[in-house]
Design a protein around this motif. Structure first.
Motif, PDB file in Angstrom:
ATOM      1  N   ARG A 120     -55.836  -7.947 -33.508  1.00 10.85           N
ATOM      2  CA  ARG A 120     -54.929  -7.475 -32.735  1.00 10.85           C
ATOM      3  C   ARG A 120     -55.671  -7.727 -31.208  1.00 10.85           C
ATOM      4  O   ARG A 120     -56.764  -7.313 -31.098  1.00 10.85           O
ATOM      5  N   SER A 158     -52.218 -13.381 -33.826  1.00 11.86           N
ATOM      6  CA  SER A 158     -50.778 -13.546 -33.570  1.00 11.86           C
ATOM      7  C   SER A 158     -50.560 -12.247 -32.505  1.00 11.86           C
ATOM      8  O   SER A 158     -51.119 -11.437 -32.334  1.00 11.86           O
ATOM      9  N   ARG A 159     -49.225 -12.389 -31.719  1.00 13.09           N
ATOM     10  CA  ARG A 159     -48.872 -11.419 -31.076  1.00 13.09           C
ATOM     11  C   ARG A 159     -49.886 -11.019 -30.190  1.00 13.09           C
ATOM     12  O   ARG A 159     -50.155  -9.860 -29.649  1.00 13.09           O
ATOM     13  N   LYS A 161     -51.503  -9.982 -26.405  1.00 11.27           N
ATOM     14  CA  LYS A 161     -50.643  -9.272 -25.167  1.00 11.27           C
ATOM     15  C   LYS A 161     -51.356  -9.940 -24.272  1.00 11.27           C
ATOM     16  O   LYS A 161     -52.811  -9.863 -24.227  1.00 11.27           O
ATOM     17  N   GLU A 188     -47.213 -11.858 -25.474  1.00 10.79           N
ATOM     18  CA  GLU A 188     -46.122 -10.907 -24.629  1.00 10.79           C
ATOM     19  C   GLU A 188     -46.971 -10.360 -23.587  1.00 10.79           C
ATOM     20  O   GLU A 188     -48.117  -9.628 -23.567  1.00 10.79           O
ATOM     21  N   GLU A 239     -40.712  -1.488 -23.883  1.00  8.22           N
ATOM     22  CA  GLU A 239     -40.556  -2.748 -24.430  1.00  8.22           C
ATOM     23  C   GLU A 239     -39.261  -3.154 -24.010  1.00  8.22           C
ATOM     24  O   GLU A 239     -38.218  -2.475 -24.069  1.00  8.22           O
ATOM     25  N   THR A 241     -36.615  -7.098 -24.521  1.00 11.98           N
ATOM     26  CA  THR A 241     -36.609  -8.199 -24.929  1.00 11.98           C
ATOM     27  C   THR A 241     -35.590  -9.193 -24.073  1.00 11.98           C
ATOM     28  O   THR A 241     -34.869  -8.567 -23.266  1.00 11.98           O
ATOM     29  N   GLY A 247     -38.410 -13.881 -26.556  1.00 11.91           N
ATOM     30  CA  GLY A 247     -39.584 -12.924 -26.695  1.00 11.91           C
ATOM     31  C   GLY A 247     -39.594 -11.712 -25.890  1.00 11.91           C
ATOM     32  O   GLY A 247     -38.394 -11.392 -25.574  1.00 11.91           O
TER      33      GLY A 247
END
Ligand code: SAM
Ligand code: SF4
Length: 333
Positions: A120, A158-159, A161, A188, A239, A241, A247
């Motif tokens: 991460r 992945s993912r 930020k 993101e 958060e 979307t 996304g």
């Protein structure tokens, strides 16, 4: 050592999240964090070594810490960081290991970090405009950050930020381009309201670009934003979307929507001080204990005392607020 009693403060908040700063040094000079010149860094002998960091992390894991974020200063300037990552990833009880970086050295190190077990990443990038990047960071390193992001994605992170600090009258023109870049690349963005943690006391409420204004701009110019029911209400980011399915985006609205009531975080500074809040004035000295031969139980007792003394929250929105003596780079964001 294992002590199953949760790390609960006097307001009932259970702490399972530890941020470890591995250095106060940095290769760039963001104005909202560091002074441009004459930065006073801690002497290297005062910085915790890997054995000390790992020992503290093991003790903390035995007390219920399950998430660790490695930060700084700039963590990638710390020599052999992947060695530490591997050691932290192997600690029983650590379920989530993350790193926050400015990305300048990421292209060189992403592979070694991934191999060491890191999955991460938060990469700090406020703008895609090279001139504005220079104005903010006092360095011309945007191409390196973009190359780092590219490398990290190719290697398999992945993912990822993107941390973008929201400063009014500065980054308004970057909000939408950065969001579009993130959508195109599967990243993101997390917009972080400018907090009073800069080294030069430049912060003023009027310089905070508020989450609501960013939400309005993204909704108007990209796609309406829909709030996500939070799977972890203790996470600082709110958060959303995009209604068109393109996304997600997050907001760390420390100023306009403080999340102190849900705080579950502790911080270990690079020079071995334990802090229960970014804005804490007091801190406890883990390093002195460790270097003085303290047992794991002594250190665990210090952690419990620190958590027990935690205040209800920062007072940015009241007249009682006092900025901490350490700026962001020396605490570990
Ligand atoms: N050097 C790394 C980096 O920049 O990501 C890690 C340390 S930095 C202190 C951690 C995060 O703090 C950065 O990603 C940046 O977004 C955030 N930050 C720094 N100064 C800030 C400020 N005054 N207000 C809000 N966020 C800030
Ligand atoms: Fe360095 Fe991160 Fe502070 Fe910027 S925010 S000066 S990259 S420590």
């Amino acid at each position: 050592m294992s002590n199953p009693a949760p790390l609960r403060d006097s307001f009932g908040r259970v702490h399972d999240n530890l941020r470890i700063s591995v250095t106060d040094r940095c290769n760039i000079r963001c104005f909202y964090c560091m002074p441009e010149t004459d930065v006073h860094f801690v002497d290297r002998r005062e910085i915790l070594d890997f054995e000390e960091i790992e020992r503290f992390a093991r003790i903390a894991a035995g007390m219920g810490i399950a998430k660790i974020r490695v930060t700084g200063g700039e963590p990638l300037v710390r020599r052999d960081l992947p060695v530490l990552i591997r050691r932290l990833a192997a600690i029983p009880g650590i379920q989530d290991l993350a790193l926050t970086t400015n990305g300048v050295l990421l292209a060189d190190q992403a592979e070694a970090l991934y191999e060491a077990g890191l999955r991460r990443l938060n990469v700090h990038i406020d703008t895609l405009d090279r001139e504005r990047f220079f104005r903010i960071t006092r360095r011309d390193d945007l191409p390196k950050v973009l190359a780092g992001l590219d490398a990290a994605r190719r290697i398999g992170f992945s993912r990822i930020k993107l941390n973008a600090v929201a400063v009014k009258n500065l980054v308004e023109g970057d909000i939408v381009p950065l969001a579009l870049y993130a959508r195109e690349n599967g990243f993101e963005v997390r917009y972080i309201e400018f907090m009073p943690l800069d080294a030069q006391n430049l912060w003023d409420r009027s310089r905070v670009l508020l989450a609501d204004d960013i939400i309005a701009a993204l909704s108007r110019e990209i796609s309406p934003l829909i709030p996500v029911p939070d799977p972890d209400p203790r996470a600082p980011a709110t958060e959303y979307t995009y209604a068109d399915g393109g996304g997600a985006v997050g907001f760390i609205a420390s100023v306009s929507r403080p999340f102190c009531l849900n705080c579950n975080r502790l911080r270990l500074t690079a020079d071995g001080k334990l802090r229960y809040c970014l804005f804490a004035i007091e801190e406890d000295d883990v390093k002195v204990l460790m270097r003085g031969g303290a047992s794991d139980e002594d250190i665990a007792a210090l952690v419990r005392r620190n958590v027990a003394g935690k205040w209800v929250g920062h007072e940015i929105n009241s007249g009682k607020f006092v900025a901490p003596p350490r700026p962001m780079y020396s605490i570990g964001g």
